[in-house]
Design a protein around this motif. Structure first.
Motif, mmCIF file in Angstrom:
data_model
loop_
_atom_site.group_PDB
_atom_site.id
_atom_site.type_symbol
_atom_site.label_atom_id
_atom_site.label_comp_id
_atom_site.label_asym_id
_atom_site.label_seq_id
_atom_site.Cartn_x
_atom_site.Cartn_y
_atom_site.Cartn_z
ATOM 1 N N GLU A 105 -25.631 0.372 -15.278
ATOM 2 C CA GLU A 105 -26.833 -0.188 -14.631
ATOM 3 C C GLU A 105 -26.727 -1.714 -14.529
ATOM 4 O O GLU A 105 -27.115 -2.310 -13.520
ATOM 5 C CB GLU A 105 -28.091 0.217 -15.411
ATOM 6 N N ASN A 120 -21.388 3.342 -10.521
ATOM 7 C CA ASN A 120 -22.196 4.531 -10.773
ATOM 8 C C ASN A 120 -21.640 5.268 -11.983
ATOM 9 O O ASN A 120 -20.506 5.013 -12.400
ATOM 10 C CB ASN A 120 -22.197 5.445 -9.540
ATOM 11 N N ILE A 138 -21.381 9.138 -14.078
ATOM 12 C CA ILE A 138 -21.539 10.595 -13.944
ATOM 13 C C ILE A 138 -21.551 11.262 -15.323
ATOM 14 O O ILE A 138 -20.905 10.793 -16.256
ATOM 15 C CB ILE A 138 -20.421 11.226 -13.083
ATOM 16 N N LEU A 153 -17.845 14.186 -5.512
ATOM 17 C CA LEU A 153 -18.867 13.155 -5.746
ATOM 18 C C LEU A 153 -18.203 11.828 -6.125
ATOM 19 O O LEU A 153 -18.595 10.764 -5.623
ATOM 20 C CB LEU A 153 -19.826 13.591 -6.866
ATOM 21 N N LEU A 157 -18.615 8.327 -4.031
ATOM 22 C CA LEU A 157 -19.203 7.118 -4.638
ATOM 23 C C LEU A 157 -18.247 5.928 -4.613
ATOM 24 O O LEU A 157 -18.672 4.781 -4.739
ATOM 25 C CB LEU A 157 -19.635 7.408 -6.083
ATOM 26 N N GLU A 166 -24.645 3.524 -2.534
ATOM 27 C CA GLU A 166 -25.238 3.935 -3.815
ATOM 28 C C GLU A 166 -24.696 3.087 -4.949
ATOM 29 O O GLU A 166 -23.486 2.866 -5.048
ATOM 30 C CB GLU A 166 -24.895 5.417 -4.054
ATOM 31 N N SER A 220 -26.482 4.310 -10.276
ATOM 32 C CA SER A 220 -27.098 5.640 -10.408
ATOM 33 C C SER A 220 -26.333 6.545 -11.361
ATOM 34 O O SER A 220 -25.125 6.398 -11.542
ATOM 35 C CB SER A 220 -27.183 6.314 -9.038
ATOM 36 N N PHE A 244 -25.545 10.597 -12.218
ATOM 37 C CA PHE A 244 -25.526 11.940 -11.632
ATOM 38 C C PHE A 244 -25.014 12.955 -12.643
ATOM 39 O O PHE A 244 -24.064 12.669 -13.373
ATOM 40 C CB PHE A 244 -24.588 11.980 -10.409
ATOM 41 N N GLU A 245 -25.629 14.128 -12.641
ATOM 42 C CA GLU A 245 -25.034 15.274 -13.328
ATOM 43 C C GLU A 245 -24.235 16.019 -12.270
ATOM 44 O O GLU A 245 -24.718 16.214 -11.147
ATOM 45 C CB GLU A 245 -26.117 16.185 -13.909
ATOM 46 N N LYS A 265 -29.181 13.773 -9.115
ATOM 47 C CA LYS A 265 -29.363 12.399 -9.592
ATOM 48 C C LYS A 265 -30.460 12.380 -10.655
ATOM 49 O O LYS A 265 -31.459 13.087 -10.520
ATOM 50 C CB LYS A 265 -29.746 11.523 -8.390
ATOM 51 N N ARG A 321 -33.129 9.899 -13.149
ATOM 52 C CA ARG A 321 -33.755 8.583 -13.221
ATOM 53 C C ARG A 321 -34.724 8.557 -14.393
ATOM 54 O O ARG A 321 -35.092 9.591 -14.943
ATOM 55 C CB ARG A 321 -34.490 8.264 -11.922
ATOM 56 N N THR A 370 -37.004 0.897 -12.348
ATOM 57 C CA THR A 370 -35.549 0.737 -12.202
ATOM 58 C C THR A 370 -35.073 -0.635 -12.672
ATOM 59 O O THR A 370 -33.870 -0.911 -12.611
ATOM 60 C CB THR A 370 -35.111 0.925 -10.731
#
Ligand code: NAD
Length: 306
Positions: free
Chosen positions: A176, A190, A192, A221, A225, A232, A235, A237-238, A246, A248, A285
């Motif tokens: 982040e 990003n 995962i 994915l 990305l 993007e 973020s 992601f699973e 996604k 949050r 965020t």
């Protein structure tokens, strides 16, 4: 098979690419034209030993299929050496996939300092070191893509994985912050939380389930990305078994208290339903999404707490 998303001229470092998920990413990038640095220390699942065989095997596979790849056998803890390999072989680095990982699962009561430290070193410090060594190159060329690898254990916690879950959630906030700092230089980051059949999961899942969990089903994915077209960033992601979602942060409605001597533990109990009420959620965020000045004004205007 479509190969429309191309990576020609791009150089990707995939750590821990000698098997499992990393190998799937390395092969997928190579088939789409990328130069691939296949990094792998070649140790055991618990992080003991080392060998050149794991990385060499994947490099051979890529070259036999007509792709471009070089091996690197350093631990991710020596991230600058991995980036050096990329620059020496291909002249640049565009994408870093921090994927290398080990497990030292033990109930918290039995966990040793060594179990804790080694997991933090490989997952957190390793991701830091490789990314750090590439970061200024990314900034100069105004292009960079980073994928970090968290885990459902990091998001939700998991029995026997206090060391691993702490490390994996650290990679979410690392991502982040990288996303926020990188945005002005076209660097996207990003993270995962994958699920896939590998030597990490083969002992904890039945064979019929493992058959549906190919690492190849996580790669699409990751490649998306990392493409130059992706906007993007920041973020989580699973991903796995054909499922991508996604995640949050969600904040409850919350409660406000007059900040005077009437603010006591009993005040918290009185407003517990509001504190835990998710019927009017917010999705912050950034730190500045919480307007403390406005909250203080509203709290000051309240009567004393009951
Ligand atoms: P894996 O054991 O098949 O692959 C990990 C690779 O990393 C191995 O080849 C290993 O040799 C390499 N490695 C370990 N320590 C290293 C170091 N210090 N330097 C360089 N390489 C090193 O496991 P996998 O399932 O493919 O895991 C890949 C990543 O995905 C890991 O970060 C793991 O924690 C994460 N993950 C996997 C799952 C899953 O379901 N498989 C779930 C959640 C998270």
């Amino acid at each position: 098979m479509e190969h429309k998303l191309r990576f020609d001229g791009r150089t990707v470092i995939v750590t821990g690419a000698g098997g499992g998920l990393g190998r799937a990413y390395a092969l997928a990038f190579a088939v789409r034209g990328a130069n691939v640095v296949v990094n792998d220390l070649g140790g055991s699942r618990a992080g003991d030993g080392s060998s050149t065989a794991a990385a060499d095997k994947v490099v051979d596979e890529i070259i036999r299929a007509g792709g471009k790849a070089v091996a690197n056998y350093d631990s991710v803890d020596n991230g600058e050496k991995i980036v050096e390999t990329a620059v020496k072989a291909f002249g640049r680095v565009d994408i870093v996939i921090n994927n290398a990982g080990i497990l030292r699962d033990k109930s918290f009561s039995r966990m040793t300092d060594q179990d804790w430290d080694l997991i933090q070193t490989v997952h957190v410090r390793g991701s830091y070191k490789v990314t750090k060594a590439a970061w200024n190159l990314f900034r100069k060329q105004k292009f960079g893509r980073v994928i970090n690898t968290a885990s459902a254990a990091g998001i939700y916690g998991n029995f026997g994985q206090a060391n691993y879950s702490a490390a994996k959630l650290a990679l979410v906030s690392f991502t982040e912050t990288l996303a926020k700092e990188g945005v002005k230089d076209n660097i996207r980051a990003n993270v995962i939380a994958p699920i896939a059949a590998s030597r990490m999961t083969e002992t904890i899942m039945p064979p019929d389930i493992l058959a549906s969990l190919k690492p190849d089903y996580v790669a699409p994915l990751v490649l998306y990305l990392c493409h130059e077209s992706t906007e993007e960033t920041g973020s989580l992601f699973e991903v796995g078994a054909g499922f991508i979602a996604k995640l949050r942060w969600e904040r409850s409605k919350g409660a406000l208290f007059k900040t005077d001597e009437s603010f006591l533990p009993g005040s918290v109990i009185a407003k517990w339903p509001e504190i835990t009420d998710f019927s009017q959620p917010q999705y912050p965020t950034s730190m500045t999404d919480t307007n403390f000045v406005s909250l203080i004004e509203q709290a000051n205007a309240l009567p004393s707490n009951p």
